[in-house]
Design a protein around this motif. Structure first.
Motif, PDB file in Angstrom:
ATOM      1  N   LEU A 182      10.473  40.648 -23.339  1.00 18.09           N
ATOM      2  CA  LEU A 182      11.157  39.022 -24.793  1.00 18.09           C
ATOM      3  C   LEU A 182      11.076  37.872 -24.180  1.00 18.09           C
ATOM      4  CD1 LEU A 182      10.016  37.821 -27.466  1.00 18.09           C
ATOM      5  CD2 LEU A 182      12.736  37.797 -27.813  1.00 18.09           C
ATOM      6  N   LEU A 183      12.133  37.669 -23.154  1.00 20.12           N
ATOM      7  CA  LEU A 183      12.389  36.562 -21.996  1.00 20.12           C
ATOM      8  C   LEU A 183      11.006  36.178 -20.855  1.00 20.12           C
ATOM      9  CD1 LEU A 183      13.924  33.870 -20.964  1.00 20.12           C
ATOM     10  CD2 LEU A 183      15.177  35.874 -19.649  1.00 20.12           C
ATOM     11  N   ASN A 184      10.620  37.266 -20.639  1.00 17.90           N
ATOM     12  CA  ASN A 184       9.763  37.392 -19.347  1.00 17.90           C
ATOM     13  C   ASN A 184       8.731  36.781 -19.963  1.00 17.90           C
ATOM     14  OD1 ASN A 184      11.729  38.578 -17.401  1.00 17.90           O
ATOM     15  ND2 ASN A 184      10.501  40.236 -18.298  1.00 17.90           N
ATOM     16  N   THR A 185       7.981  37.067 -21.060  1.00 18.49           N
ATOM     17  CA  THR A 185       7.322  36.732 -22.213  1.00 18.49           C
ATOM     18  C   THR A 185       6.959  35.214 -22.389  1.00 18.49           C
ATOM     19  OG1 THR A 185       7.619  36.666 -24.144  1.00 18.49           O
ATOM     20  CG2 THR A 185       6.538  38.666 -23.518  1.00 18.49           C
ATOM     21  N   LEU A 186       8.050  34.573 -22.309  1.00 19.14           N
ATOM     22  CA  LEU A 186       8.346  32.959 -21.972  1.00 19.14           C
ATOM     23  C   LEU A 186       7.964  32.275 -20.586  1.00 19.14           C
ATOM     24  CD1 LEU A 186      11.377  32.959 -24.515  1.00 19.14           C
ATOM     25  CD2 LEU A 186       8.749  32.531 -25.266  1.00 19.14           C
ATOM     26  N   ILE A 187       8.900  32.893 -20.018  1.00 16.82           N
ATOM     27  CA  ILE A 187       8.867  32.366 -18.546  1.00 16.82           C
ATOM     28  C   ILE A 187       7.761  32.494 -17.370  1.00 16.82           C
ATOM     29  CG2 ILE A 187      10.084  32.826 -16.471  1.00 16.82           C
ATOM     30  CD1 ILE A 187      12.746  32.740 -17.735  1.00 16.82           C
ATOM     31  N   PHE A 188       7.221  33.589 -17.668  1.00 19.23           N
ATOM     32  CA  PHE A 188       6.021  33.940 -16.753  1.00 19.23           C
ATOM     33  C   PHE A 188       4.869  32.989 -17.062  1.00 19.23           C
ATOM     34  CE2 PHE A 188       6.256  38.029 -15.764  1.00 19.23           C
ATOM     35  CZ  PHE A 188       7.813  38.714 -14.918  1.00 19.23           C
ATOM     36  N   PRO A 189       4.326  32.272 -18.300  1.00 20.41           N
ATOM     37  CA  PRO A 189       3.036  30.976 -18.540  1.00 20.41           C
ATOM     38  C   PRO A 189       3.652  30.381 -17.783  1.00 20.41           C
ATOM     39  CG  PRO A 189       3.783  32.836 -21.082  1.00 20.41           C
ATOM     40  CD  PRO A 189       4.442  33.319 -19.795  1.00 20.41           C
ATOM     41  N   ILE A 190       4.615  29.758 -17.771  1.00 23.82           N
ATOM     42  CA  ILE A 190       5.350  28.234 -17.639  1.00 23.82           C
ATOM     43  C   ILE A 190       5.190  28.160 -16.136  1.00 23.82           C
ATOM     44  CG2 ILE A 190       7.344  26.951 -17.466  1.00 23.82           C
ATOM     45  CD1 ILE A 190       8.266  28.370 -20.424  1.00 23.82           C
ATOM     46  N   LEU A 191       5.618  29.857 -15.476  1.00 23.07           N
ATOM     47  CA  LEU A 191       5.549  29.585 -13.966  1.00 23.07           C
ATOM     48  C   LEU A 191       3.941  29.329 -13.641  1.00 23.07           C
ATOM     49  CD1 LEU A 191       8.480  32.928 -13.253  1.00 23.07           C
ATOM     50  CD2 LEU A 191       8.312  29.855 -12.765  1.00 23.07           C
ATOM     51  N   ASP A 192       3.374  30.141 -14.273  1.00 28.38           N
ATOM     52  CA  ASP A 192       1.484  30.127 -13.776  1.00 28.38           C
ATOM     53  C   ASP A 192       1.160  29.090 -14.586  1.00 28.38           C
ATOM     54  OD1 ASP A 192       1.772  32.742 -13.717  1.00 28.38           O
ATOM     55  OD2 ASP A 192       0.753  33.332 -15.727  1.00 28.38           O
ATOM     56  N   GLU A 193       1.751  28.084 -15.079  1.00 30.66           N
ATOM     57  CA  GLU A 193       0.842  26.611 -15.199  1.00 30.66           C
ATOM     58  C   GLU A 193       1.214  25.877 -14.536  1.00 30.66           C
ATOM     59  OE1 GLU A 193       2.164  23.204 -18.245  1.00 30.66           O
ATOM     60  OE2 GLU A 193       1.746  25.376 -19.199  1.00 30.66           O
ATOM     61  N   LEU A 194       2.658  25.957 -13.724  1.00 28.24           N
ATOM     62  CA  LEU A 194       3.108  25.572 -12.290  1.00 28.24           C
ATOM     63  C   LEU A 194       2.684  26.060 -11.104  1.00 28.24           C
ATOM     64  CD1 LEU A 194       6.869  25.482 -13.403  1.00 28.24           C
ATOM     65  CD2 LEU A 194       5.483  23.336 -13.525  1.00 28.24           C
ATOM     66  N   LYS A 195       0.976  26.488 -10.773  1.00 26.80           N
ATOM     67  CA  LYS A 195       0.661  27.075 -10.336  1.00 26.80           C
ATOM     68  C   LYS A 195       1.684  28.440  -9.162  1.00 26.80           C
ATOM     69  CE  LYS A 195      -2.882  24.349 -10.884  1.00 26.80           C
ATOM     70  NZ  LYS A 195      -3.965  25.548 -11.607  1.00 26.80           N
ATOM     71  N   LEU A 196       2.465  28.734 -10.051  1.00 24.29           N
ATOM     72  CA  LEU A 196       3.150  29.315  -9.520  1.00 24.29           C
ATOM     73  C   LEU A 196       3.022  30.854  -9.925  1.00 24.29           C
ATOM     74  CD1 LEU A 196       6.677  27.895  -9.523  1.00 24.29           C
ATOM     75  CD2 LEU A 196       5.639  28.689  -7.610  1.00 24.29           C
ATOM     76  N   HIS A 197       1.799  31.214  -9.845  1.00 24.93           N
ATOM     77  CA  HIS A 197       1.077  32.364 -10.496  1.00 24.93           C
ATOM     78  C   HIS A 197       1.144  33.015  -9.154  1.00 24.93           C
ATOM     79  CE1 HIS A 197      -1.586  35.954 -11.178  1.00 24.93           C
ATOM     80  NE2 HIS A 197      -1.513  36.037 -12.765  1.00 24.93           N
ATOM     81  N   PRO A 198       1.735  34.578  -8.950  1.00 20.43           N
ATOM     82  CA  PRO A 198       1.592  35.326  -8.082  1.00 20.43           C
ATOM     83  C   PRO A 198      -0.347  35.052  -6.718  1.00 20.43           C
ATOM     84  CG  PRO A 198       2.365  36.784  -9.414  1.00 20.43           C
ATOM     85  CD  PRO A 198       1.697  35.910 -10.170  1.00 20.43           C
ATOM     86  N   ASP A 199      -1.417  35.236  -8.121  1.00 22.40           N
ATOM     87  CA  ASP A 199      -2.190  34.171  -7.576  1.00 22.40           C
ATOM     88  C   ASP A 199      -2.705  33.369  -6.855  1.00 22.40           C
ATOM     89  OD1 ASP A 199      -2.828  36.939  -7.848  1.00 22.40           O
ATOM     90  OD2 ASP A 199      -4.307  36.600 -10.042  1.00 22.40           O
ATOM     91  N   ASP A 200      -1.954  32.569  -6.648  1.00 21.11           N
ATOM     92  CA  ASP A 200      -1.885  31.015  -6.259  1.00 21.11           C
ATOM     93  C   ASP A 200      -1.143  30.989  -5.212  1.00 21.11           C
ATOM     94  OD1 ASP A 200      -3.219  31.010  -8.441  1.00 21.11           O
ATOM     95  OD2 ASP A 200      -2.092  29.753 -10.113  1.00 21.11           O
ATOM     96  N   LEU A 201      -0.635  31.959  -4.588  1.00 20.97           N
ATOM     97  CA  LEU A 201       0.731  32.045  -3.209  1.00 20.97           C
ATOM     98  C   LEU A 201      -0.307  32.877  -2.081  1.00 20.97           C
ATOM     99  CD1 LEU A 201       3.826  32.225  -5.354  1.00 20.97           C
ATOM    100  CD2 LEU A 201       3.278  30.780  -4.692  1.00 20.97           C
TER     101      LEU A 201
END
Length: 240
Positions: A203-222
């Motif tokens: 549940l915690l991961n579902t909250l954190i991952f979208p924020i990281l992705d929005e911050l351009k920290l999705h793995p595909d962005d790196l």
């Protein structure tokens, strides 16, 4: 080719036991480490039983080291504190921190983070006091849901006050939403009334991952550190 330990930037997870113990199945340390393999290091700085007053000098030490030439370069920072600050006063645990001191400590910890580094602040979770007391063999509850809710709200208020300096991860609200479904039970999310189960971490991961992705920290962005093996073979290597 030399391998530099400082080649990767890092996501630093700062918190109490819920962070320290997050190297389990679906735990934040486990999942982030897998998600960012060869792209970002994940540094777990969780300290079981610690409150914001105990963590503050450690946070200062971490940033003093990170600020040195060749020090750890931080890509993002999670702060997950408050569960121990919210321990009830006049109980044997002696971990309680007054609400205003909790806010002041949390604000100072956040202020240590350079403005260029994203900060994700996680509210303390909903707790089950009677279950926690039973697990610990306590004669009297040393925590209450109502009191912990005050610290979760103070966390929300502080992040709102800071504007874009920090991003809120409202775990309390997510757990409340989960509990509102009559088919769900907080036992699914809490291992012992306080710490998260694998489902709780999911549940915690579902909250954190979208924020990281929005911050351009999705793995595909790196970019991966170091080349693919096929490009790392010296050109003069004869074929097999």
């Amino acid at each position: 080719m030399s391998i530099s330990l400082s080649k990767h930037k890092a996501i630093v997870l700062l918190g109490d036991s819920i962070t320290e113990f997050s190297n389990v199945q679906h735990g934040l340390t486990t999942v982030l480490s897998d998600r960012y393999i060869r792209k970002l290091d994940v540094v777990n700085r969780g300290f079981s039983g610690y409150n914001t007053a105990m963590v503050l000098p450690i946070a200062k030490e971490i940033f003093a080291e990170a600020g040195k030439s060749g020090g750890l370069e931080i890509a993002a920072w999670t702060i997950f504190l408050g569960a121990n600050d919210a321990v009830l006063f006049n109980t044997p645990s002696r971990q309680s921190i007054p609400l205003d001191a909790y806010v002041a400590n949390l604000k100072e910890i956040i202020s240590l983070v350079p403005s260029s580094v994203p900060v994700l602040v996680i509210t303390p979770p909903i707790i089950q006091p009677h279950r926690w007391s039973a697990e610990r063999g306590l004669a009297v509850d040393d925590r209450s849901e109502a009191n912990t809710a005050r610290y979760a709200q103070a966390c929300r208020d502080l992040v709102a006050e800071l504007g874009g300096k920090a991003r809120l991860v409202d775990l309390w609200k997510a757990m409340e939403t989960y509990r509102s479904d009559s088919s769900n039970n907080l036992d699914d999310l809490l291992l012992d009334g306080l710490h998260l189960t694998p489902e709780g971490y999911k549940l915690l991961n579902t909250l954190i991952f979208p924020i990281l992705d929005e911050l351009k920290l999705h793995p595909d962005d790196l970019e991966k550190t170091y080349p693919d093996w096929s490009n790392a073979i010296p050109e003069d290597t004869p074929p097999a």
